[in-house]
Structure formats: C-alpha cells, structure tokens
Design a protein around this motif. Structure first.
Motif, PDB file in Angstrom:
ATOM      1  N   ARG A 139       9.864   3.142  -2.242  1.00  0.00           N
ATOM      2  CA  ARG A 139       8.352   3.041  -2.847  1.00  0.00           C
ATOM      3  C   ARG A 139       8.150   1.600  -3.288  1.00  0.00           C
ATOM      4  O   ARG A 139       9.221   1.061  -3.767  1.00  0.00           O
ATOM      5  N   PRO A 140       6.722   1.207  -3.435  1.00  0.00           N
ATOM      6  CA  PRO A 140       6.521  -0.119  -3.947  1.00  0.00           C
ATOM      7  C   PRO A 140       7.315  -0.208  -5.329  1.00  0.00           C
ATOM      8  O   PRO A 140       7.415   0.632  -6.157  1.00  0.00           O
ATOM      9  N   GLY A 141       7.863  -1.482  -5.359  1.00  0.00           N
ATOM     10  CA  GLY A 141       8.698  -1.928  -6.574  1.00  0.00           C
ATOM     11  C   GLY A 141      10.152  -1.429  -6.454  1.00  0.00           C
ATOM     12  O   GLY A 141      10.875  -1.769  -7.060  1.00  0.00           O
ATOM     13  N   GLU A 142      10.590  -0.374  -5.598  1.00  0.00           N
ATOM     14  CA  GLU A 142      11.865   0.209  -5.449  1.00  0.00           C
ATOM     15  C   GLU A 142      12.853  -0.728  -4.667  1.00  0.00           C
ATOM     16  O   GLU A 142      12.121  -1.314  -3.888  1.00  0.00           O
ATOM     17  N   SER A 143      14.073  -0.831  -4.943  1.00  0.00           N
ATOM     18  CA  SER A 143      15.008  -1.476  -4.208  1.00  0.00           C
ATOM     19  C   SER A 143      16.298  -0.621  -3.792  1.00  0.00           C
ATOM     20  O   SER A 143      16.603   0.382  -4.351  1.00  0.00           O
ATOM     21  N   LYS A 144      17.013  -1.282  -2.899  1.00  0.00           N
ATOM     22  CA  LYS A 144      18.406  -0.703  -2.622  1.00  0.00           C
ATOM     23  C   LYS A 144      19.184  -1.759  -2.198  1.00  0.00           C
ATOM     24  O   LYS A 144      18.863  -2.742  -1.488  1.00  0.00           O
ATOM     25  N   ALA A 145      20.220  -1.711  -2.929  1.00  0.00           N
ATOM     26  CA  ALA A 145      21.453  -2.650  -2.679  1.00  0.00           C
ATOM     27  C   ALA A 145      22.738  -1.976  -1.958  1.00  0.00           C
ATOM     28  O   ALA A 145      23.014  -0.874  -2.207  1.00  0.00           O
ATOM     29  N   VAL A 146      23.194  -2.851  -1.130  1.00  0.00           N
ATOM     30  CA  VAL A 146      24.479  -2.352  -0.359  1.00  0.00           C
ATOM     31  C   VAL A 146      25.444  -3.544  -0.318  1.00  0.00           C
ATOM     32  O   VAL A 146      25.087  -4.592  -0.002  1.00  0.00           O
ATOM     33  N   HIS A 147      26.556  -3.160  -0.601  1.00  0.00           N
ATOM     34  CA  HIS A 147      27.743  -4.097  -0.668  1.00  0.00           C
ATOM     35  C   HIS A 147      28.786  -3.957   0.438  1.00  0.00           C
ATOM     36  O   HIS A 147      29.230  -2.741   0.716  1.00  0.00           O
ATOM     37  N   PHE A 148      29.255  -4.798   1.100  1.00  0.00           N
ATOM     38  CA  PHE A 148      30.203  -4.995   2.194  1.00  0.00           C
ATOM     39  C   PHE A 148      31.407  -5.427   1.819  1.00  0.00           C
ATOM     40  O   PHE A 148      32.203  -5.767   2.808  1.00  0.00           O
ATOM     41  N   GLY A 149      32.005  -5.750   0.716  1.00  0.00           N
ATOM     42  CA  GLY A 149      33.240  -6.420   0.418  1.00  0.00           C
ATOM     43  C   GLY A 149      33.119  -7.951   1.139  1.00  0.00           C
ATOM     44  O   GLY A 149      32.585  -8.611   0.705  1.00  0.00           O
ATOM     45  N   GLU A 150      34.071  -8.102   1.901  1.00  0.00           N
ATOM     46  CA  GLU A 150      34.423  -9.400   2.210  1.00  0.00           C
ATOM     47  C   GLU A 150      33.462  -9.649   3.694  1.00  0.00           C
ATOM     48  O   GLU A 150      33.809 -10.930   4.078  1.00  0.00           O
ATOM     49  N   VAL A 179       0.764  -1.217  -0.080  1.00  0.00           N
ATOM     50  CA  VAL A 179       0.024   0.029  -0.025  1.00  0.00           C
ATOM     51  C   VAL A 179       0.820   1.249   0.087  1.00  0.00           C
ATOM     52  O   VAL A 179       0.584   2.159  -0.672  1.00  0.00           O
ATOM     53  N   GLY A 180       2.028   1.218   0.727  1.00  0.00           N
ATOM     54  CA  GLY A 180       2.995   2.453   0.852  1.00  0.00           C
ATOM     55  C   GLY A 180       4.315   1.877   1.131  1.00  0.00           C
ATOM     56  O   GLY A 180       4.669   0.722   0.513  1.00  0.00           O
ATOM     57  N   ASN A 181       5.272   3.002   1.320  1.00  0.00           N
ATOM     58  CA  ASN A 181       6.551   2.939   1.400  1.00  0.00           C
ATOM     59  C   ASN A 181       7.065   2.020   2.581  1.00  0.00           C
ATOM     60  O   ASN A 181       6.356   1.746   3.615  1.00  0.00           O
ATOM     61  N   ILE A 182       8.337   1.485   2.531  1.00  0.00           N
ATOM     62  CA  ILE A 182       8.905   0.780   3.586  1.00  0.00           C
ATOM     63  C   ILE A 182      10.287   1.520   3.734  1.00  0.00           C
ATOM     64  O   ILE A 182      10.808   2.349   2.827  1.00  0.00           O
ATOM     65  N   ALA A 183      10.896   1.551   4.941  1.00  0.00           N
ATOM     66  CA  ALA A 183      12.049   1.865   5.206  1.00  0.00           C
ATOM     67  C   ALA A 183      13.103   0.866   5.668  1.00  0.00           C
ATOM     68  O   ALA A 183      12.894  -0.071   6.198  1.00  0.00           O
TER      69      ALA A 183
END
Length: 94
Positions: free
Chosen positions: A57-68, A38-42
C-alpha cells in the motif's frame, strides 16, 4: 559492496516494469510504494501482478535479504493498480 537507490515509474497499470536491467548481484533490496501513489503496487519477478507478488500500500515497504548476493538485480520487477504510480527502492549490491 555498493549501494544504489532510485524510483521506477510504472506507466501502465497491469504491465510489469523492470527495476534494473543490470547483472549485479543483490545482497539486499527494499521496495516501497511511494506515499503519494493513488493505489497499491506489487513487487516480484517478471510475471508480477497485483495478485502474484508482494502487494504494498502507499507508504508500505518490503525488504528482502540474500546474504552474499545470489540474485541478479535484473530479476526484480514492479506492477501497479493505477497508471503512473511509482516504486521507490534501495539496494545493496555485491
């Protein structure tokens, strides 16, 4: 290296939900706001709110890389603007 994926339900808006309680070390994590929400997430750490963390927002993504792999999987939490919205995630573990 291992791969895992899943969905975390956020039953109560404004109350953070932990993605995993394991102590595995994360090499990379991607979190997506489920398209049918229905709405956004954090996405963030244990004190994540809709104004403190990455807002998706719905359908949006976030990627985070931490190496090893320097961050524990149990570090990551999600929150939502609406009861019952979901976060989809996938992770590469050390």
């Amino acid at each position: 290296m291992r791969y895992d994926a899943g969905t975390t339900d956020i039953p109560t808006a404004g109350t953070a939900a932990q993605i995993s309680n394991t102590l595995d070390k994360v090499k990379a994590i991607s979190v997506r706001c489920k398209p049918g929400n229905v709405g956004n997430i954090a996405f963030g750490v244990s004190d994540v709110t809709m104004t403190n963390g990455w807002t998706l927002r719905p359908g949006e993504s976030k990627a985070v890389h931490f190496g090893e792999g320097s961050v524990l999987f149990s570090t990551f939490w999600v929150n939502a603007a609406n009861n019952g919205d979901d976060a989809e995630w996938d992770v590469v573990l050390e």
